[in-house]
Design a protein around this motif. Structure first.
Motif, PDB file in Angstrom:
ATOM      1  N   SER A  76       0.876  -1.392  -0.061  1.00  0.00           N
ATOM      2  CA  SER A  76      -0.179  -0.203   0.075  1.00  0.00           C
ATOM      3  C   SER A  76       0.906   1.349  -0.083  1.00  0.00           C
ATOM      4  CB  SER A  76      -0.963   0.015   1.341  1.00  0.00           C
ATOM      5  OG  SER A  76       0.032  -0.066   2.362  1.00  0.00           O
ATOM      6  N   THR A  77       2.259   1.188   0.075  1.00  0.00           N
ATOM      7  CA  THR A  77       3.144   2.317  -0.072  1.00  0.00           C
ATOM      8  C   THR A  77       3.981   1.831  -1.352  1.00  0.00           C
ATOM      9  OG1 THR A  77       4.566   1.584   1.668  1.00  0.00           O
ATOM     10  CG2 THR A  77       2.696   3.205   2.241  1.00  0.00           C
ATOM     11  N   ASP A  97       1.991   7.637  -2.751  1.00  0.00           N
ATOM     12  CA  ASP A  97       1.690   7.543  -1.394  1.00  0.00           C
ATOM     13  C   ASP A  97       0.634   8.633  -0.801  1.00  0.00           C
ATOM     14  OD1 ASP A  97       3.230   5.260  -1.561  1.00  0.00           O
ATOM     15  OD2 ASP A  97       4.775   6.180  -0.247  1.00  0.00           O
ATOM     16  N   ALA A 123      -2.811   7.699   1.004  1.00  0.00           N
ATOM     17  CA  ALA A 123      -3.097   8.380   2.128  1.00  0.00           C
ATOM     18  C   ALA A 123      -4.638   8.931   2.516  1.00  0.00           C
ATOM     19  CB  ALA A 123      -2.001   9.451   2.695  1.00  0.00           C
ATOM     20  N   SER A 165      -7.398   5.915   1.420  1.00  0.00           N
ATOM     21  CA  SER A 165      -7.484   4.783   2.135  1.00  0.00           C
ATOM     22  C   SER A 165      -6.874   4.894   3.756  1.00  0.00           C
ATOM     23  CB  SER A 165      -6.522   3.898   1.201  1.00  0.00           C
ATOM     24  OG  SER A 165      -6.489   2.453   1.932  1.00  0.00           O
ATOM     25  N   HIS A 166      -5.785   5.496   3.773  1.00  0.00           N
ATOM     26  CA  HIS A 166      -5.123   5.247   5.044  1.00  0.00           C
ATOM     27  C   HIS A 166      -5.877   6.409   6.313  1.00  0.00           C
ATOM     28  CE1 HIS A 166      -1.301   4.112   2.791  1.00  0.00           C
ATOM     29  NE2 HIS A 166      -2.323   3.185   2.776  1.00  0.00           N
ATOM     30  N   HIS A 219      -9.150   4.965   7.166  1.00  0.00           N
ATOM     31  CA  HIS A 219      -8.951   3.881   8.217  1.00  0.00           C
ATOM     32  C   HIS A 219      -8.886   4.365   9.605  1.00  0.00           C
ATOM     33  CE1 HIS A 219      -8.217  -0.470   9.354  1.00  0.00           C
ATOM     34  NE2 HIS A 219      -7.420   0.348  10.378  1.00  0.00           N
ATOM     35  N   TRP A 251      -1.812  -2.380   9.962  1.00  0.00           N
ATOM     36  CA  TRP A 251      -2.133  -0.962  10.045  1.00  0.00           C
ATOM     37  C   TRP A 251      -1.141  -0.073  10.441  1.00  0.00           C
ATOM     38  CZ3 TRP A 251      -4.780   1.782   6.364  1.00  0.00           C
ATOM     39  CH2 TRP A 251      -5.602   1.080   5.707  1.00  0.00           C
ATOM     40  N   ILE A 284       1.426   0.162   7.788  1.00  0.00           N
ATOM     41  CA  ILE A 284       1.101   1.077   7.071  1.00  0.00           C
ATOM     42  C   ILE A 284       1.264   2.602   7.494  1.00  0.00           C
ATOM     43  CG2 ILE A 284      -0.760   2.022   5.884  1.00  0.00           C
ATOM     44  CD1 ILE A 284      -1.606  -0.889   5.465  1.00  0.00           C
ATOM     45  N   ALA A 285       1.009   2.700   8.762  1.00  0.00           N
ATOM     46  CA  ALA A 285       1.141   4.282   9.295  1.00  0.00           C
ATOM     47  C   ALA A 285       2.372   4.674   9.130  1.00  0.00           C
ATOM     48  CB  ALA A 285       0.492   4.175  10.638  1.00  0.00           C
ATOM     49  N   ASN A 287       3.835   5.165   5.610  1.00  0.00           N
ATOM     50  CA  ASN A 287       3.340   6.433   5.181  1.00  0.00           C
ATOM     51  C   ASN A 287       3.270   7.501   5.892  1.00  0.00           C
ATOM     52  OD1 ASN A 287       2.882   7.632   2.577  1.00  0.00           O
ATOM     53  ND2 ASN A 287       0.560   7.052   2.898  1.00  0.00           N
ATOM     54  N   LEU A 347       0.418  10.403   5.773  1.00  0.00           N
ATOM     55  CA  LEU A 347      -0.677  10.005   6.746  1.00  0.00           C
ATOM     56  C   LEU A 347      -0.702  11.060   7.763  1.00  0.00           C
ATOM     57  CD1 LEU A 347      -3.180   8.412   8.006  1.00  0.00           C
ATOM     58  CD2 LEU A 347      -1.117   6.847   9.107  1.00  0.00           C
TER      59      LEU A 347
END
Length: 394
Positions: A116-117, A198, A202, A205-206, A209, A251, A254-255, A258, A262
């Motif tokens: 995802s990044t 990215d 963000a 999607s990010h 979330h 997650w 992911i945080a 990115n 984010l």
């Protein structure tokens, strides 16, 4: 590690993939295997995973021909000897490990991923791979609150957006082959520059979330005081917080993968919420109405589905002569104005010239597409094409 025969390079000239290896059989990797099996039943599919139970399940469901551990001695021969495509479907921190392994094997087929990044992975690929042009970053915008292979299903990507990030060094044939593979599974390809990926995900999607997680946290904290609260949490609340059930470990990764994009997105979200809070505290109905109207109009403008609403298609033809990165630039422009590329082909005219042909559905702003292509220095021609004339359209 000894170098094995590398037949994958020979398959790059074919218009399809004969065999693929999916490294990582979690939710996305296993769903990809299932989807490929359904869409391309004759394809040979290998799976790689560290968990024996996951490997056994992937084989028992018939999603892969064989599932192997990363340390299996046969893996190198199978990948380099059979596979013209490798998909790395692992969390971001472990992707470089697999890139390094493929580099050690001198693998020459196409490599993509589902992470995802993209910034960190793209840098690693450029540094580690002996043939970095064969790496085409990918990101399916699909998921489930059920993690691992237990949540995997063949239709996970139906109607989903699948981002591809070609650059100036990406061979045009690599993009067209992956485009055909992905759209064959029912997904929709969106082309984005790697440096923009990215920040874009963000926002869509990010940040959503973490917003959903915040809503769920707030409701949970008040549930102790109001016993009926969670029973009232149905309808819109339940729908808007569904994604908060995702893997906390995933997650968290992911945080921090990115983090900057984010953080910027969450700060902007905070500013918008502050606008609402301030306007309500001050009794400013006009501002509240304006903000809600802006959001409502934007939401209604989202397409209900990506399926074209008519049977009319449009062919865009772009000459490609001594123009590095023409495909990446043209497909990115098409995506930026909302045009859906139903299929894409390259017609070779001479040894050093070809014509890029994009078949578009009736979505997007064709006028803006034409203007931006011309401004970018392209010579383009448009011609209507009925769906029945195009083999890829049902």
């Amino acid at each position: 590690m000894a170098t094995e025969p590398n037949n994958a390079a020979e398959a790059l000239h074919n218009g399809h993939f004969d065999a693929a290896c999916i490294m990582g059989l979690g939710l996305i990797g296993a769903s990809l295997a299932a989807s490929l099996r359904e869409a391309y039943p004759t394809m040979t599919i290998y799976g790689v995973d560290t968990d024996a139970g996951t490997r056994a399940e992937a084989e028992s469901r018939g999603w892969v021909n064989r599932a192997l551990d990363q340390a299996d001695l046969e893996l190198q021969q199978l990948v380099c000897g059979d596979c013209d495509l490798v998909v790395i479907a692992t969390p971001v921190p472990t992707v470089p490990e697999y890139l390094r392994m493929l580099a050690d094997w001198d693998y020459r087929g196409i490599i993509t991923d589902t992470a995802s990044t993209k910034a960190h992975i793209s840098e690693e690929a450029q540094h580690l791979l002996p043939y970095p042009q064969n790496y085409l970053p990918g990101h399916p915008m699909a998921g489930s609150e059920v993690n691992g292979i237990k949540g995997a299903r063949a239709n996970l990507f139906d109607g989903a957006h699948w981002i591809l990030c070609p650059d100036a060094d990406t061979p045009a044939e690599h993009f067209t082959r992956l485009h055909e593979l992905i759209t064959g599974m029912g997904a929709r390809v969106i082309s984005l520059p790697r440096q923009d990926h990215d920040a874009a995900v963000a926002i869509v999607s990010h940040v959503p979330h973490f917003t959903a997680a915040s809503l769920m946290t707030m409701a949970s904290r008040h549930a102790d005081d109001q016993r009926a609260l969670m029973r009232l949490a149905a309808g819109g609340f339940k729908d808007s917080t569904r994604i908060a059930a995702g893997s906390p470990k995933l997650w968290t990764g992911i945080a921090f993968d990115n983090a900057q994009a984010l953080s910027d997105g969450l700060a902007e979200m905070g500013q918008i919420l502050d606008q609402f809070a301030k306007a309500i505290a001050e009794g400013d109905r006009e501002t509240v109405t304006t903000l809600l109207t802006e959001a409502a109009n934007a939401r209604r403008a989202l397409p209900a589905a990506w399926v074209p609403s008519t049977e009319d298609l449009l062919e865009v033809r772009i000459p490609m002569r001594d123009r590095k990165g023409v495909l990446a630039e043209a497909t990115t422009i098409a995506s930026s104005v909302g045009c859906n590329i139903q299929s894409i082909e390259i017609d070779h005219v001479t040894e050093d010239s070809a014509v890029l042909s994009m078949i578009l559905t009736d979505e997007g702003d064709i006028g803006k597409l034409s203007l931006q292509l011309i401004k970018a220095g392209f010579s383009v021609s448009f011609a209507p094409l009925a769906a029945k004339e195009h083999a890829h359209v049902d």
